[in-house]
Design an enzyme around this catalytic site. Structure first.
Site, PDB file in Angstrom:
ATOM      1  N   TYR A  28       0.420  -0.846  -0.029  1.00 15.20           N
ATOM      2  CA  TYR A  28       0.347   0.297  -0.317  1.00 15.20           C
ATOM      3  C   TYR A  28       0.916   1.200   0.221  1.00 15.20           C
ATOM      4  O   TYR A  28       1.166   2.181   0.759  1.00 15.20           O
ATOM      5  CB  TYR A  28      -0.836  -0.032   1.433  1.00 15.20           C
ATOM      6  CG  TYR A  28      -2.024  -1.348   1.603  1.00 15.20           C
ATOM      7  CD1 TYR A  28      -2.575  -1.454   0.532  1.00 15.20           C
ATOM      8  CD2 TYR A  28      -1.833  -1.865   2.772  1.00 15.20           C
ATOM      9  CE1 TYR A  28      -3.899  -2.489   1.184  1.00 15.20           C
ATOM     10  CE2 TYR A  28      -2.267  -2.628   2.452  1.00 15.20           C
ATOM     11  CZ  TYR A  28      -3.094  -3.629   1.970  1.00 15.20           C
ATOM     12  OH  TYR A  28      -4.157  -4.779   2.158  1.00 15.20           O
ATOM     13  N   TRP A  32      -4.283   6.093   2.650  1.00 10.14           N
ATOM     14  CA  TRP A  32      -5.035   5.893   2.537  1.00 10.14           C
ATOM     15  C   TRP A  32      -6.112   6.669   3.635  1.00 10.14           C
ATOM     16  O   TRP A  32      -5.657   7.115   4.778  1.00 10.14           O
ATOM     17  CB  TRP A  32      -5.865   4.734   3.074  1.00 10.14           C
ATOM     18  CG  TRP A  32      -5.632   3.504   1.501  1.00 10.14           C
ATOM     19  CD1 TRP A  32      -6.740   2.698   1.254  1.00 10.14           C
ATOM     20  CD2 TRP A  32      -4.632   2.804   0.897  1.00 10.14           C
ATOM     21  NE1 TRP A  32      -6.772   1.789   0.602  1.00 10.14           N
ATOM     22  CE2 TRP A  32      -5.413   2.574  -0.377  1.00 10.14           C
ATOM     23  CE3 TRP A  32      -3.938   3.365   0.413  1.00 10.14           C
ATOM     24  CZ2 TRP A  32      -4.348   1.696  -0.975  1.00 10.14           C
ATOM     25  CZ3 TRP A  32      -2.434   2.607  -0.556  1.00 10.14           C
ATOM     26  CH2 TRP A  32      -3.272   1.487  -1.265  1.00 10.14           C
ATOM     27  N   ASP A 168     -12.830  -5.346   2.627  1.00  9.23           N
ATOM     28  CA  ASP A 168     -12.597  -5.048   0.999  1.00  9.23           C
ATOM     29  C   ASP A 168     -13.858  -6.609   0.387  1.00  9.23           C
ATOM     30  O   ASP A 168     -14.370  -6.786  -0.244  1.00  9.23           O
ATOM     31  CB  ASP A 168     -11.147  -5.558   0.234  1.00  9.23           C
ATOM     32  CG  ASP A 168     -11.288  -3.805   0.706  1.00  9.23           C
ATOM     33  OD1 ASP A 168     -11.264  -3.051   1.304  1.00  9.23           O
ATOM     34  OD2 ASP A 168      -9.300  -4.335   0.140  1.00  9.23           O
ATOM     35  N   GLU A 400      -0.636  -6.999   9.174  1.00  2.56           N
ATOM     36  CA  GLU A 400      -1.836  -6.108   8.756  1.00  2.56           C
ATOM     37  C   GLU A 400      -3.611  -6.893  10.012  1.00  2.56           C
ATOM     38  O   GLU A 400      -3.688  -6.359  10.227  1.00  2.56           O
ATOM     39  CB  GLU A 400      -1.806  -6.439   7.126  1.00  2.56           C
ATOM     40  CG  GLU A 400      -3.386  -5.764   6.641  1.00  2.56           C
ATOM     41  CD  GLU A 400      -3.344  -5.812   5.069  1.00  2.56           C
ATOM     42  OE1 GLU A 400      -2.695  -6.305   5.240  1.00  2.56           O
ATOM     43  OE2 GLU A 400      -4.071  -5.117   4.163  1.00  2.56           O
TER      44      GLU A 400
END
Ligand code: 2M8
Length: 433
Positions: A28, A32, A168, A400
Site C-alpha cells: 500500500y 489511505w 474489502d 495487517e
C-alpha cells in the site's frame, strides 16, 4: 511493553513519507483515508506535529464538493493496482486539481480523530487551534455525505463499492457478487506479488471490484448516476457508525470552540435522524445484531461480522440491546480457543481465518470494540479485547491481520497480509497509553 512501544514508533516513523503515512511498504504505497486518521491517533502520543500534518494532508486532497477520496496517489509508483491511471479522478469536474486520487471514499473517521487528538494532547490550546483551522472541512465532508449519499433522506448514507467499506472481501459482499456478472478483465495484480494469494481476494472478486469502477467512470463519478446505476449500493453499519461517532465529536468540538450554533444544530439534526434510522433499519431482530442493508436490491444482508458490533463505539444501541449483542458476540466469537474478535462469524461456512476480511482479527476493529465495551461498562470483556490485541502483535509482529484461532499462533507465524503495518502500530500505542 516499553520495547513493543519502541517498535511501534519505529514502524510509524518508517512509514512516514514527509507529510503523510503509507499503511505499509510495497503493498500500500499511498495515503489511505481511514488509515490516515487512525495513524494520526498513534502519532499524537509521541509526535503531535506529524499527527496534525497527516490530517492536514488528507484534508488538502478534499474535492470541491466536500468529498474526501479513499486513496491519494502522492507518487507515481506502479507497485499497486489499480493505480491513478485506472481510477482517473479528474473525470469528476470537482475533483482535486492538486492530487490524483480514487473516486471513492472510506469510513469517515476524521471527526472523532480530531477529538482523540485533542484528548491526547498535552498542549490543548495549540491542538484546539489546529482543530479550529481544520474542522470546517470535516463538517463539509459530512455535508457531502448527507446531501449526496442519502437518497431517501433517512440519515443513513450508502457506499457504492466494497473498497469504500474498508472491509474489502467480506463474505457479506458475496451476496452482491451473485447479482452481477462482470466481464473477465485482463490486468496485472500487484498485491499478490507482495502477499501470499491465499490471504487476498480472488481474481474473480477483483473483476467485480473493477467493473463497479468502470460504471462510475463512465458517468464521471457523478453521484446521482452512481446512485441510479451502481450494482453495489449498501448501507453499511460500520461506515454509518463512523459517521455518527464523528458527528458527535464535531458537536463537542464546535461547542468547545464556541460560536458555531448553526452547525451544531445541523449536526444534531443529522445525528438524531441517523441514530433513529440506524436502530430501526439496520438491527436484525433474529440475529440480535446490526447488519448491512442492500439498497440496490432492497433487502438486509443477514450476516454477523465485526462491523455488526461497531455501533457500540458510536453509542448507538440502548443498554438492553447492547447487552444482548455482547452476549451473542461472546457466544459466537469469544470462545476460549479464539482471539477476539474475528472479522466474520466463525460459525459460518463462509468464515476463513486466514483470508483478509473473511475471518482474521483486525486491530482497528478491535480498538473500536474495546472503546465501545468500555463505554457500555463491560470492563472485563474490554480488557480481554485489549489483551488479545497486544498478545497477537507481541507473538507475530505488526501485521495487517491475524489468525483468530489461538492454536495456530502456538504453531507458526499467524500474522498475515502486510508487515510493519501502520494502524496496527498506531493503535497498539493508543492501547498501552
Ligand atoms: C485494504 O484495501 C485496499 C483497497 O482500498 C486494497 O486491498 O488494495 C483494506 O483493508 C482497507 O480497509 C485499507 O484501508 C487499505 C489500506 O490499509 O487496505
Amino acid at each position: 511493553m516499553e520495547l513493543l512501544q519502541k517498535k511501534a514508533i519505529e514502524v510509524l516513523n518508517k512509514n512516514w513519507k514527509g507529510n503523510f503515512s503509507i499503511p505499509c511498504a510495497n503493498l500500500y504505497p499511498f495515503q489511505w483515508f481511514w488509515d490516515s486518521g487512525l495513524i494520526a491517533i498513534g502519532f499524537a502520543h509521541f509526535d503531535m506535529p506529524k499527527a496534525e500534518k497527516e490530517i492536514e494532508t488528507l484534508l488538502d486532497a478534499q474535492w470541491e464538493n466536500g468529498f474526501i477520496p479513499h486513496i491519494i496517489f502522492h507518487t507515481e509508483t506502479d507497485t499497486y493496482f489499480p493505480g491513478a491511471d485506472f481510477h482517473l479522478s479528474n473525470l469528476h469536474p470537482q475533483a482535486s486539481k492538486k492530487y490524483k486520487s480514487t473516486g471513492m471514499t472510506q469510513p469517515p473517521v476524521t471527526g472523532f480523530v480530531l477529538e482523540e487528538l485533542y484528548k491526547i494532547s498535552e498542549d490543548k490550546k495549540a491542538t484546539l487551534e489546529f482543530i479550529k483551522r481544520n474542522i470546517d472541512q470535516v463538517y463539509f465532508n459530512h455535508e457531502y455525505f448527507y446531501h449526496q449519499r442519502d437518497p431517501k433522506n433517512e440519515g443513513l448514507v450508502y457506499i457504492y463499492h466494497n473498497w469504500e467499506s474498508g472491509t474489502d472481501n467480506s463474505p457479506i459482499w458475496d451476496d452482491i457478487w451473485s447479482t452481477m456478472n462482470p466481464p473477465e478483465y485482463t490486468f496485472e495484480r500487484r498485491d499478490t506479488t507482495h502477499v501470499d494469494p491465499s490471504e487476498r481476494p480472488s481474481k474473480r472478486e477483483y473483476d467485480h471490484y473493477l467493473h463497479i469502477i468502470e460504471i462510475a467512470k463512465k458517468y464521471h463519478y457523478n453521484d446521482e448516476k452512481i446512485m441510479e446505476l451502481s450494482p453495489f449500493l449498501v448501507q453499511d453499519p460500520l461506515f454509518n457508525a463512523m459517521l455518527i461517532k464523528s458527528n458527535e465529536s464535531l458537536i463537542k468540538l464546535y461547542k468547545l470552540i464556541g460560536g458555531h450554533d448553526a452547525k451544531i444544530k445541523q449536526l444534531q439534526l443529522w445525528q438524531n435522524k441517523s441514530i433513529r434510522s440506524f436502530n430501526d433499519k439496520l438491527f436484525d431482530e433474529r440475529l440480535g445484531v446490526y447488519v448491512h442493508y442492500d439498497l440496490r436490491n432492497e433487502k438486509s444482508l443477514n450476516y454477523i461480522s465485526s462491523s455488526s458490533f461497531s455501533p457500540l463505539f458510536a453509542g448507538i444501541p440502548d443498554k438492553k440491546r447492547a447487552e444482548s449483542m455482547i452476549k451473542i458476540m461472546m457466544d459466537k466469537f469469544g470462545r476460549e480457543d479464539q482471539y477476539l474478535c474475528a472479522s466474520f462469524d466463525p460459525s459460518s461456512e463462509r468464515f476463513n481465518p486466514k483470508k483478509y476480511w473473511r475471518g482474521p482479527v483486525w486491530i482497528n476493529l478491535n480498538w473500536m470494540l474495546y472503546r465501545g465495551l468500555v463505554q457500555y461498562g463491560y470492563k472485563d470483556i474490554a480488557e480481554r479485547v485489549k489483551k488479545d490485541s497486544i498478545e497477537i502483535i507481541e507473538k507475530n509482529g505488526f501485521y495487517e491481520y491475524f489468525d483468530s484461532r489461538k492454536k495456530v499462533h502456538a504453531e507458526e507465524n499467524a500474522g498475515y497480509g502486510g508487515h510493519d503495518f501502520s494502524w496496527s502500530a498506531a493503535l497498539l500505542i493508543d492501547f498501552i497509553n
